[in-house]
Design a protein around this motif. Structure first.
Motif, PDB file in Angstrom:
ATOM      1  N   GLN A 105     -16.264  38.607 -45.139  1.00 33.91           N
ATOM      2  CA  GLN A 105     -16.797  37.899 -43.955  1.00 33.91           C
ATOM      3  C   GLN A 105     -17.125  36.469 -44.649  1.00 33.91           C
ATOM      4  O   GLN A 105     -17.136  36.415 -45.867  1.00 33.91           O
ATOM      5  N   LEU A 106     -16.965  35.657 -43.906  1.00 34.66           N
ATOM      6  CA  LEU A 106     -16.872  34.198 -43.611  1.00 34.66           C
ATOM      7  C   LEU A 106     -18.077  33.506 -43.931  1.00 34.66           C
ATOM      8  O   LEU A 106     -18.295  33.650 -42.841  1.00 34.66           O
ATOM      9  N   VAL A 107     -18.747  32.771 -45.265  1.00 36.11           N
ATOM     10  CA  VAL A 107     -20.356  32.130 -44.255  1.00 36.11           C
ATOM     11  C   VAL A 107     -20.517  30.457 -44.555  1.00 36.11           C
ATOM     12  O   VAL A 107     -19.884  30.131 -46.215  1.00 36.11           O
ATOM     13  N   ASP A 108     -20.822  29.801 -44.028  1.00 36.22           N
ATOM     14  CA  ASP A 108     -21.048  28.811 -43.799  1.00 36.22           C
ATOM     15  C   ASP A 108     -22.468  28.400 -44.645  1.00 36.22           C
ATOM     16  O   ASP A 108     -23.279  28.331 -43.609  1.00 36.22           O
ATOM     17  N   VAL A 109     -23.125  28.133 -45.758  1.00 32.98           N
ATOM     18  CA  VAL A 109     -23.731  27.884 -46.382  1.00 32.98           C
ATOM     19  C   VAL A 109     -25.072  27.159 -46.236  1.00 32.98           C
ATOM     20  O   VAL A 109     -25.373  27.680 -45.381  1.00 32.98           O
ATOM     21  N   SER A 110     -23.834  26.308 -45.404  1.00 37.20           N
ATOM     22  CA  SER A 110     -24.729  25.239 -45.110  1.00 37.20           C
ATOM     23  C   SER A 110     -25.823  24.838 -43.939  1.00 37.20           C
ATOM     24  O   SER A 110     -27.358  25.076 -43.633  1.00 37.20           O
ATOM     25  N   SER A 111     -25.177  26.279 -42.794  1.00 36.52           N
ATOM     26  CA  SER A 111     -25.833  26.565 -41.664  1.00 36.52           C
ATOM     27  C   SER A 111     -27.024  27.605 -41.449  1.00 36.52           C
ATOM     28  O   SER A 111     -26.740  28.550 -40.726  1.00 36.52           O
ATOM     29  N   GLY A 112     -25.946  29.026 -42.611  1.00 31.97           N
ATOM     30  CA  GLY A 112     -26.308  30.251 -42.440  1.00 31.97           C
ATOM     31  C   GLY A 112     -25.425  30.695 -41.443  1.00 31.97           C
ATOM     32  O   GLY A 112     -25.700  32.145 -41.056  1.00 31.97           O
ATOM     33  N   GLU A 113     -24.406  30.462 -40.895  1.00 26.45           N
ATOM     34  CA  GLU A 113     -23.688  30.606 -40.007  1.00 26.45           C
ATOM     35  C   GLU A 113     -22.312  31.936 -40.747  1.00 26.45           C
ATOM     36  O   GLU A 113     -21.708  31.148 -41.562  1.00 26.45           O
ATOM     37  N   HIS A 114     -22.307  32.512 -39.792  1.00 23.75           N
ATOM     38  CA  HIS A 114     -21.064  33.818 -40.076  1.00 23.75           C
ATOM     39  C   HIS A 114     -19.509  32.957 -39.256  1.00 23.75           C
ATOM     40  O   HIS A 114     -19.990  33.384 -37.492  1.00 23.75           O
ATOM     41  N   LEU A 115     -19.274  32.344 -40.160  1.00 25.91           N
ATOM     42  CA  LEU A 115     -17.709  31.662 -39.201  1.00 25.91           C
ATOM     43  C   LEU A 115     -17.115  32.921 -39.079  1.00 25.91           C
ATOM     44  O   LEU A 115     -15.822  33.065 -37.650  1.00 25.91           O
ATOM     45  N   TRP A 116     -16.616  34.353 -39.658  1.00 24.22           N
ATOM     46  CA  TRP A 116     -15.889  34.786 -39.258  1.00 24.22           C
ATOM     47  C   TRP A 116     -15.891  36.234 -40.021  1.00 24.22           C
ATOM     48  O   TRP A 116     -16.702  36.330 -40.907  1.00 24.22           O
ATOM     49  N   ALA A 117     -15.317  37.653 -39.618  1.00 27.44           N
ATOM     50  CA  ALA A 117     -15.960  38.373 -40.319  1.00 27.44           C
ATOM     51  C   ALA A 117     -15.115  39.919 -38.962  1.00 27.44           C
ATOM     52  O   ALA A 117     -14.867  39.892 -38.047  1.00 27.44           O
ATOM     53  N   GLU A 118     -14.831  40.521 -40.399  1.00 25.66           N
ATOM     54  CA  GLU A 118     -13.275  41.269 -39.643  1.00 25.66           C
ATOM     55  C   GLU A 118     -13.190  42.500 -40.729  1.00 25.66           C
ATOM     56  O   GLU A 118     -13.892  43.181 -41.535  1.00 25.66           O
ATOM     57  N   ARG A 119     -13.146  44.031 -40.236  1.00 29.81           N
ATOM     58  CA  ARG A 119     -12.774  45.604 -40.917  1.00 29.81           C
ATOM     59  C   ARG A 119     -11.442  45.181 -41.050  1.00 29.81           C
ATOM     60  O   ARG A 119     -10.706  45.406 -39.317  1.00 29.81           O
ATOM     61  N   PHE A 120     -10.824  46.069 -41.640  1.00 33.63           N
ATOM     62  CA  PHE A 120      -9.152  45.935 -41.928  1.00 33.63           C
ATOM     63  C   PHE A 120      -9.442  48.093 -42.364  1.00 33.63           C
ATOM     64  O   PHE A 120      -9.995  47.615 -43.298  1.00 33.63           O
ATOM     65  N   ASP A 121      -9.107  48.618 -41.413  1.00 37.90           N
ATOM     66  CA  ASP A 121      -8.928  49.814 -41.783  1.00 37.90           C
ATOM     67  C   ASP A 121      -6.951  50.338 -41.870  1.00 37.90           C
ATOM     68  O   ASP A 121      -6.541  50.540 -40.967  1.00 37.90           O
TER      69      ASP A 121
END
Length: 469
Positions: free
Chosen positions: A249-265
């Motif tokens: 997961q990619l987090v924008d720390v300044s806003s706390g927003e999760h810009l992207w998250a994914e699972r790879f199997d």
């Protein structure tokens, strides 16, 4: 250096003697001490930190000397007065977990002293320590403010955010029940950092600084502030049989927003494709769709990749570790004769063997150059191979060729902190102090928590610059 030597003479040595310790050896700015009693060791460490704090009290903060201390109770091997074995290795890992001015100790030490010393302990839980098979229960001694003098402002100025999108990749968590997969997961994190760094439009923090937070409970906002970045990538990985599962997961720390998250199997053989997908998603989220840099040459044999990942964790650690790294890398090359990264690490490992660890100069010196040249031939787009070749060419006095390799390396990967640092040392020797200082500044900004060898380069660069004024 003068201040450090004075502290050794006035604080360190007298306290070791007072608490019945034996000074085994001094190692630059480090010291290895053996005690016959866990109580003596801990009491010495506490008094040591208190007296160091008192000595720092009359100095400006930039001149403080803050030590980390790790204490372990375990079996050791004594040879010619020196100490070896896992007992020493665990103590060294505990030292790296301690805060500046702090003390960390293993559960075995805690069990011996918890009822014998009026000390406040904080449990950090079981920690996976590098190259130690089993988790170690770790405790921190709460010293209050006694180990760090109070100044008008205890809050360091945060690092200014770069003009480019800035990101740090935190060590991925090993979700496997098999602790031996820790090296594989660390290798995955390192590869993601390497691939992100090759995008010149990004500002990417070096591996050594992000791994300073491995196994530590820390607020992501504080980590981002310490490293001077806006974005953090965090995740986990599980490897079992022939499959791998990765969460990121990619987090924008300044806003706390999760810009992207994914699972790879995926199947394990798809691991490099997954790495490319993760990098592509991050770049798209931060910069939009861009033309990707030329791809690195990946290994064709996963067994060779595993061997190389294990070996690169050993390079530069000790003569014994470097001998093991050489064997692992030679096996990797035998399995995959076109694996450029294995050639590069073997070349660098042979160089460290004869430069830093007292190994034979020949044939290692000649062979290291040949291996580095082959690494570049196999993968001309790998910045790591380029700067290693540049380093070795400099030791051969082939300065113009060395300069060309470093220039290519930093064009391929402008975020390569080690390349900036090593080039600065060579520039210093070549009388180019201004360029060397600029390179050191870039290296330290990309690597705010650098390895100890950076400071040798910093000191050399500043001393030569001052001498030329």
């Amino acid at each position: 250096m003068a201040t450090l030597k004075a502290r050794w003479g006035k604080i360190v040595r007298p306290l070791i003697a007072e608490h019945h310790g034996r000074l085994v050896k001094l190692m630059g700015d480090g010291v290895l001490v053996e005690f016959g009693s866990a109580v003596d060791a801990v009491q010495c460490a506490i008094t040591w930190q208190e007296q160091m704090a008192q000595a720092n009290g009359g100095l400006p903060e930039a001149s403080w000397i803050l030590l980390r201390i790790g204490i372990n109770l375990g079996d050791v091997i004594i040879e010619e007065g020196d100490l070896f074995g896992d007992g020493v290795n665990v103590a060294a890992r505990l030292e790296s977990l301690a805060e500046p001015g702090g003390i960390c100790l293993s559960g075995s030490v805690y069990d011996q002293v918890k009822r014998k010393l009026p000390t406040d302990f904080a449990a950090l839980g079981p920690q996976m320590l590098k190259n130690i098979a089993e988790p170690v229960h770790v405790y921190r001694i709460r010293l209050g403010n006694s180990a760090k003098p109070v100044t008008a402002s205890q809050v360091d100025e945060p690092l200014a955010l770069p003009a480019k999108p800035s990101i740090a990749v935190l060590p991925f968590t090993n979700m496997s029940q098999d602790t031996e997969q820790e090296t594989f997961v660390d290798g995955l994190t390192e590869d993601l950092i390497t691939d992100l760094s090759r995008h010149s439009e990004l500002f990417v923090i070096a591996r050594h600084s992000t791994f300073a937070y491995k196994g530590k409970a820390a607020d992501v906002r504080q980590i981002a502030r310490d490293l001077g970045v806006r974005y953090l990538l965090e995740g986990s990985a599980r490897r079992a049989a022939e499959r791998v599962r990765i969460n990121a997961q990619l987090v924008d720390v300044s806003s706390g927003e999760h810009l992207w998250a994914e699972r790879f199997d995926r199947e394990l053989e798809d691991i490099f494709r997954v790495q490319d997908e993760v990098i592509g998603r991050i770049v798209e989220a931060l910069l939009g769709r861009l033309v990707a840099p030329p791809p690195r040459i990946r290994p064709t044999d996963l067994r060779a990749y595993d061997l190389c990942v294990r070996a690169r964790a050993l390079v530069g650690r000790s003569p014994e570790a470097e001998r093991e790294a050489t064997l692992l890398l030679e096996q990797a090359i035998a399995l995959d004769p076109g694996y450029a990264e294995a050639y590069r690490w073997l070349a660098f490992n042979l160089w460290t063997t004869w430069v830093h660890c007292g190994g034979p100069i020949e044939p290692n010196r000649h062979r290291a150059v040949e291996l580095a040249e082959r690494a570049v031939a196999f993968d001309p787009h790998d910045a790591g191979s380029r700067w290693v070749l540049g380093l070795l060419l400099a030791y051969e006095g082939r300065w113009s060729e060395s300069d060309a390799e470093y220039a290519t390396a930093l064009k391929l990967d402008p975020n390569h902190a080690d390349a900036w640092a090593m080039q600065s040392e060579l520039l210093t020797y070549n009388g180019q102090s201004t360029a060397a200082i600029e390179g050191v500044q870039k290296a330290l900004r990309l690597n705010p928590h650098p390895a100890g060898w950076y400071y040798g380069i910093v000191n050399l660069t500043l001393l030569v610059a001052l001498a030329s004024v």
